[in-house]
Enzyme design. Sequence first.
Site, PDB file in Angstrom:
ATOM      1  N   GLU A   1      34.733  19.535  -1.648  1.00 17.05           N
ATOM      2  CA  GLU A   1      33.964  19.699  -2.888  1.00 17.05           C
ATOM      3  C   GLU A   1      33.202  21.019  -2.890  1.00 17.05           C
ATOM      4  OE1 GLU A   1      30.626  17.264  -5.535  1.00 17.05           O
ATOM      5  OE2 GLU A   1      30.982  16.739  -3.427  1.00 17.05           O
TER       6      GLU A   1
ATOM      7  N   HIS B   1      32.001  16.761 -12.177  1.00 17.35           N
ATOM      8  CA  HIS B   1      30.868  16.332 -12.997  1.00 17.35           C
ATOM      9  C   HIS B   1      29.914  17.511 -13.095  1.00 17.35           C
ATOM     10  CE1 HIS B   1      28.350  16.005  -9.367  1.00 17.35           C
ATOM     11  NE2 HIS B   1      29.343  15.331  -8.800  1.00 17.35           N
TER      12      HIS B   1
ATOM     13  N   ASP C   1       0.797  -1.220   0.000  1.00 17.48           N
ATOM     14  CA  ASP C   1       0.000   0.000   0.000  1.00 17.48           C
ATOM     15  C   ASP C   1       0.836   1.279   0.000  1.00 17.48           C
ATOM     16  OD1 ASP C   1       1.019  -0.267   2.506  1.00 17.48           O
ATOM     17  OD2 ASP C   1      -0.858   0.052   3.580  1.00 17.48           O
TER      18      ASP C   1
ATOM     19  N   HIS D   1      31.297   6.165  -1.655  1.00 14.89           N
ATOM     20  CA  HIS D   1      29.853   6.287  -1.532  1.00 14.89           C
ATOM     21  C   HIS D   1      29.353   5.548  -0.292  1.00 14.89           C
ATOM     22  CE1 HIS D   1      29.404   7.252  -6.106  1.00 14.89           C
ATOM     23  NE2 HIS D   1      29.737   8.304  -5.384  1.00 14.89           N
TER      24      HIS D   1
ATOM     25  N   GLU E   1      35.998  18.537  -6.808  1.00 12.47           N
ATOM     26  CA  GLU E   1      36.039  17.638  -5.644  1.00 12.47           C
ATOM     27  C   GLU E   1      37.256  16.732  -5.596  1.00 12.47           C
ATOM     28  OE1 GLU E   1      33.019  14.513  -5.736  1.00 12.47           O
ATOM     29  OE2 GLU E   1      32.214  15.411  -7.558  1.00 12.47           O
TER      30      GLU E   1
ATOM     31  N   ASP F   1      25.824  20.100  -4.313  1.00 10.17           N
ATOM     32  CA  ASP F   1      26.648  18.921  -4.042  1.00 10.17           C
ATOM     33  C   ASP F   1      27.951  19.411  -3.415  1.00 10.17           C
ATOM     34  OD1 ASP F   1      27.908  16.497  -3.940  1.00 10.17           O
ATOM     35  OD2 ASP F   1      28.028  16.191  -6.104  1.00 10.17           O
TER      36      ASP F   1
ATOM     37  N   HIS G   1      38.990   8.799  -8.384  1.00  7.24           N
ATOM     38  CA  HIS G   1      37.781   9.277  -9.067  1.00  7.24           C
ATOM     39  C   HIS G   1      38.106  10.561  -9.830  1.00  7.24           C
ATOM     40  CE1 HIS G   1      37.229  12.513  -6.060  1.00  7.24           C
ATOM     41  NE2 HIS G   1      37.531  11.595  -5.141  1.00  7.24           N
TER      42      HIS G   1
ATOM     43  N   ARG H   1      37.938  14.746   1.426  1.00  8.99           N
ATOM     44  CA  ARG H   1      37.456  15.297   0.162  1.00  8.99           C
ATOM     45  C   ARG H   1      36.923  16.701   0.429  1.00  8.99           C
ATOM     46  NH1 ARG H   1      34.818  11.242  -1.347  1.00  8.99           N
ATOM     47  NH2 ARG H   1      32.627  11.740  -0.895  1.00  8.99           N
TER      48      ARG H   1
ATOM     49  N   TYR I   1      42.507   9.332  -0.103  1.00  2.69           N
ATOM     50  CA  TYR I   1      41.917   8.274   0.706  1.00  2.69           C
ATOM     51  C   TYR I   1      43.042   7.309   1.093  1.00  2.69           C
ATOM     52  CZ  TYR I   1      38.236  10.544  -1.852  1.00  2.69           C
ATOM     53  OH  TYR I   1      37.437  11.512  -2.410  1.00  2.69           O
TER      54      TYR I   1
ATOM     55  N   ASP J   1      29.508  14.256   2.545  1.00  8.92           N
ATOM     56  CA  ASP J   1      29.206  14.574   1.147  1.00  8.92           C
ATOM     57  C   ASP J   1      27.685  14.661   1.067  1.00  8.92           C
ATOM     58  OD1 ASP J   1      28.918  14.755  -1.596  1.00  8.92           O
ATOM     59  OD2 ASP J   1      30.334  13.158  -2.048  1.00  8.92           O
TER      60      ASP J   1
ATOM     61  N   HIS K   1      24.451  14.201 -10.533  1.00 11.91           N
ATOM     62  CA  HIS K   1      25.348  13.927 -11.659  1.00 11.91           C
ATOM     63  C   HIS K   1      24.543  14.274 -12.907  1.00 11.91           C
ATOM     64  CE1 HIS K   1      28.772  11.626  -9.726  1.00 11.91           C
ATOM     65  NE2 HIS K   1      27.942  11.853  -8.727  1.00 11.91           N
TER      66      HIS K   1
END
Length: 412
Positions: A382, A341, A34, A237, A367, A265, A337, A380, A371, A254, A348
């Site tokens: 950003e 972006h 539901d 992530h 960003e 972001d 990475h 990081r 690590y 983040d 993204h």
Amino acid sequence: MEQYGIRRGAVLRAMAPDSMLVLYAGEGVPASMDETYPFEANRHFFYLTGIRRENMALVLSRTVEGEKAVLFIEEPVPAMERWTGRRMTRGEAQQVSGIEDVRYIDGLQGYLSRLLTREAVSTAYFDCYRNALGDADSYNMARAKAFAAECPAVAIRDAHPLVSALRMCKDEQEIGLMRKAVELTDKGLRRVLSRLAPGQMEYQMQAEFEYEIRRNGAEGTAFATIAGSGINGCMLHYGTNHCEMKPDTLLLMDLGAKYEGYCADITRTYPVSGRYTPRQKEIYDIVLAANRAVARAARPGVTLAQLNDLCKQVLADGLIALGKIKDASEIGTYYMHGVSHHLGIDTHDVAVASRAALVPGMVITDEPGLYIDDEAIGIRIEDDLLITQDGCEVLSEAIPRTTDEIEAIMKG
């Protein structure tokens, strides 16, 4: 309202002669017997109409009878509205979208049949975007396949590149909404700084951020908030947000507010105990140097690949100076990475030519990160950059980012 008409006009001019474009808003996805998941309208539909309601469709046509836009909406049913809330009226849909010809969704199939037979449409555009082969079909892709099976003589073309090319450059209305999303994100992060201390849980900092942005007008978060402390900050992530924050560790957050459909972001990395250790500060300042170098270099004519190369060089030089690596080729061990972006309706955001040069009006992220698993240091930083005529504007410049600024706020 006027801006949506300008966008639709640009799409119509890019369409082939004797063609139509059909965009569905989509439908809610069942989560249980539901309940449905929170509804998200097709982003292109929202971009061209300003509406984020389910069970609607936009049809653009370019035929011998001219260029037309018709919006199909759900018909209000008072008995249902008592349970599910009011539906948009035709007048409201006209006012928001600027489309004069608004009809009910039950008439969509008949209207498409008329375009195919009486106006000789030979090409049909649908949103056929997918991330990769094997992905489940989106609502629009399923509709495209059904149409192709029923009308095999009509050429199917992807509408995604047409609309995405426009979405890459933001107009003043969009930039204003993104400024507000960044401003709300700043408020949320300052609340986190005022409450961050050892012994608390990561999800408590997530809750502080999300409470502050919601109470100040955000519709929610741009994406699932990441709050990773210690070694968790080394996971790009990380989404569990369920660990206790230990003394002298770092908290990488983040996150971003979402305001009227547009995203911020931002990433900041804070000392849980209020002060960075000497080693944490050494690594942090390398990342900050890369962040600032990218912001100085971002301008029309530059590509995201060039910005990433610059970022890697600054990070590598810093780690070589510390003796962590011996050669720039080793930077991939600690930075894996890209540095940027596009940003907009999606976190993204769309980019039809990922290696194309930047132009004014694009909004991108900045960003860099490092690590270092063996030291449980994940950092990081950003920011969000608006490309201007002669450089860029850091939309998030007001959000504290230096170690001295952050320590001073936490001490105060």
